[in-house]
Design a protein around this motif. Sequence first.
Motif, mmCIF file in Angstrom:
data_model
loop_
_atom_site.group_PDB
_atom_site.id
_atom_site.type_symbol
_atom_site.label_atom_id
_atom_site.label_comp_id
_atom_site.label_asym_id
_atom_site.label_seq_id
_atom_site.Cartn_x
_atom_site.Cartn_y
_atom_site.Cartn_z
ATOM 1 N N THR A 246 0.822 -1.217 0.000
ATOM 2 C CA THR A 246 0.000 0.000 0.000
ATOM 3 C C THR A 246 0.858 1.271 0.000
ATOM 4 O OG1 THR A 246 -0.148 -0.068 2.419
ATOM 5 C CG2 THR A 246 -1.976 -1.063 1.183
ATOM 6 N N GLN A 247 2.142 1.124 -0.189
ATOM 7 C CA GLN A 247 3.030 2.285 -0.066
ATOM 8 C C GLN A 247 2.799 3.354 -1.125
ATOM 9 O OE1 GLN A 247 6.986 0.713 -0.149
ATOM 10 N NE2 GLN A 247 6.921 0.205 -2.315
ATOM 11 N N GLN A 248 2.062 3.040 -2.194
ATOM 12 C CA GLN A 248 1.751 4.050 -3.200
ATOM 13 C C GLN A 248 0.656 5.010 -2.718
ATOM 14 O OE1 GLN A 248 0.878 0.826 -3.360
ATOM 15 N NE2 GLN A 248 -0.935 0.482 -4.596
ATOM 16 N N PHE A 249 0.040 4.683 -1.574
ATOM 17 C CA PHE A 249 -1.008 5.520 -0.994
ATOM 18 C C PHE A 249 -0.482 6.266 0.220
ATOM 19 C CE2 PHE A 249 -3.295 1.743 -2.739
ATOM 20 C CZ PHE A 249 -3.966 2.384 -3.766
ATOM 21 N N ILE A 250 -1.251 7.247 0.664
ATOM 22 C CA ILE A 250 -0.946 8.000 1.880
ATOM 23 C C ILE A 250 -2.160 7.919 2.807
ATOM 24 C CG2 ILE A 250 0.739 9.541 0.773
ATOM 25 C CD1 ILE A 250 -1.468 11.659 0.537
ATOM 26 N N PRO A 251 -2.001 8.226 4.084
ATOM 27 C CA PRO A 251 -3.141 8.139 5.008
ATOM 28 C C PRO A 251 -4.362 8.938 4.555
ATOM 29 C CG PRO A 251 -1.112 8.333 6.246
ATOM 30 C CD PRO A 251 -0.756 8.529 4.786
ATOM 31 N N GLU A 252 -4.147 10.061 3.910
ATOM 32 C CA GLU A 252 -5.284 10.856 3.422
ATOM 33 C C GLU A 252 -6.088 10.100 2.354
ATOM 34 O OE1 GLU A 252 -2.404 13.465 5.366
ATOM 35 O OE2 GLU A 252 -2.155 11.980 3.789
ATOM 36 N N ASP A 253 -5.435 9.187 1.636
ATOM 37 C CA ASP A 253 -6.149 8.368 0.650
ATOM 38 C C ASP A 253 -7.149 7.454 1.332
ATOM 39 O OD1 ASP A 253 -4.754 9.479 -1.495
ATOM 40 O OD2 ASP A 253 -3.185 7.940 -1.411
ATOM 41 N N TYR A 254 -6.791 6.962 2.502
ATOM 42 C CA TYR A 254 -7.710 6.124 3.276
ATOM 43 C C TYR A 254 -8.955 6.929 3.636
ATOM 44 C CZ TYR A 254 -9.666 3.829 7.392
ATOM 45 O OH TYR A 254 -10.528 3.271 8.303
ATOM 46 N N GLU A 255 -8.770 8.134 4.118
ATOM 47 C CA GLU A 255 -9.898 9.003 4.467
ATOM 48 C C GLU A 255 -10.750 9.299 3.226
ATOM 49 O OE1 GLU A 255 -10.802 9.734 7.519
ATOM 50 O OE2 GLU A 255 -9.020 8.734 8.334
ATOM 51 N N LEU A 256 -10.086 9.572 2.128
ATOM 52 C CA LEU A 256 -10.774 9.821 0.860
ATOM 53 C C LEU A 256 -11.585 8.595 0.432
ATOM 54 C CD1 LEU A 256 -11.140 11.774 -1.569
ATOM 55 C CD2 LEU A 256 -9.103 10.708 -2.557
ATOM 56 N N LEU A 257 -11.002 7.421 0.602
ATOM 57 C CA LEU A 257 -11.693 6.180 0.249
ATOM 58 C C LEU A 257 -12.947 5.993 1.101
ATOM 59 C CD1 LEU A 257 -11.822 3.519 -1.324
ATOM 60 C CD2 LEU A 257 -10.323 2.518 0.438
ATOM 61 N N LEU A 258 -12.838 6.216 2.396
ATOM 62 C CA LEU A 258 -14.015 6.090 3.265
ATOM 63 C C LEU A 258 -15.130 7.018 2.822
ATOM 64 C CD1 LEU A 258 -12.454 5.848 6.849
ATOM 65 C CD2 LEU A 258 -13.316 3.988 5.408
ATOM 66 N N GLU A 259 -14.761 8.245 2.526
ATOM 67 C CA GLU A 259 -15.726 9.242 2.069
ATOM 68 C C GLU A 259 -16.377 8.801 0.750
ATOM 69 O OE1 GLU A 259 -15.103 13.779 0.793
ATOM 70 O OE2 GLU A 259 -14.018 13.191 2.611
ATOM 71 N N PHE A 260 -15.563 8.266 -0.137
ATOM 72 C CA PHE A 260 -16.069 7.845 -1.441
ATOM 73 C C PHE A 260 -16.995 6.627 -1.313
ATOM 74 C CE2 PHE A 260 -15.781 5.608 -5.501
ATOM 75 C CZ PHE A 260 -16.122 6.626 -6.370
ATOM 76 N N LEU A 261 -16.580 5.631 -0.547
ATOM 77 C CA LEU A 261 -17.385 4.412 -0.407
ATOM 78 C C LEU A 261 -18.717 4.672 0.283
ATOM 79 C CD1 LEU A 261 -14.668 1.746 0.494
ATOM 80 C CD2 LEU A 261 -15.750 2.168 -1.727
ATOM 81 N N ALA A 262 -18.785 5.707 1.101
ATOM 82 C CA ALA A 262 -20.029 6.044 1.796
ATOM 83 C C ALA A 262 -21.138 6.437 0.824
ATOM 84 C CB ALA A 262 -19.773 7.166 2.794
#
Length: 168
Positions: free
Chosen positions: A43-59
């Motif tokens: 997962t090193q191509q991502f950053i912690p903010e991508d996780y937050e973005l993903l949660l927002e998107f999947l919602a």
Amino acid sequence: MKDVIHSLICRYPQKGILVDTNILLLFLVGSVNPERITKFNRTQQFIPEDYELLLEFLAKFQKLVTTPNILTEVNSLANQLGEPERSQCFAIFARFAQNVTRLNEHYIKSLDAVTVDRFVKFGLTDCGILTLARGKHLVLTDDLKLTNYLQSLDIDVINFNNIRIFHW
């Protein structure tokens, strides 16, 4: 591109989004420890903010769609995490699979997936995605090769990297 993404989101909130392996792995690793995202080789191509973005998107979607092949790949990759994060990741994975009514797992016969025209190039998991998604689900992936192939077949797909660029 932002308009295309918005249009796709508007078409699929009830039908659901089929989440590819790397994106689902980002979800799990981020759920355990967002700071681990950049340190885990898968997962090193991502950053912690991508996780937050993903949660927002999947919602935005009522259903998260997957296949046993995707879940098996995620399990194998998560198994490469060191302890205690490996065990924590599996605990989250188990709770997610058991308690999330939004998760819809669909079995695609290997026989159906291997008959896809470009099976030799894309393999079992990606061809299962193609088979399941066609006309039913929006696909979310970070795989450019898969994105381009699905688009060439008129299968609706969003590349997560485009969401990252536009800070959806």
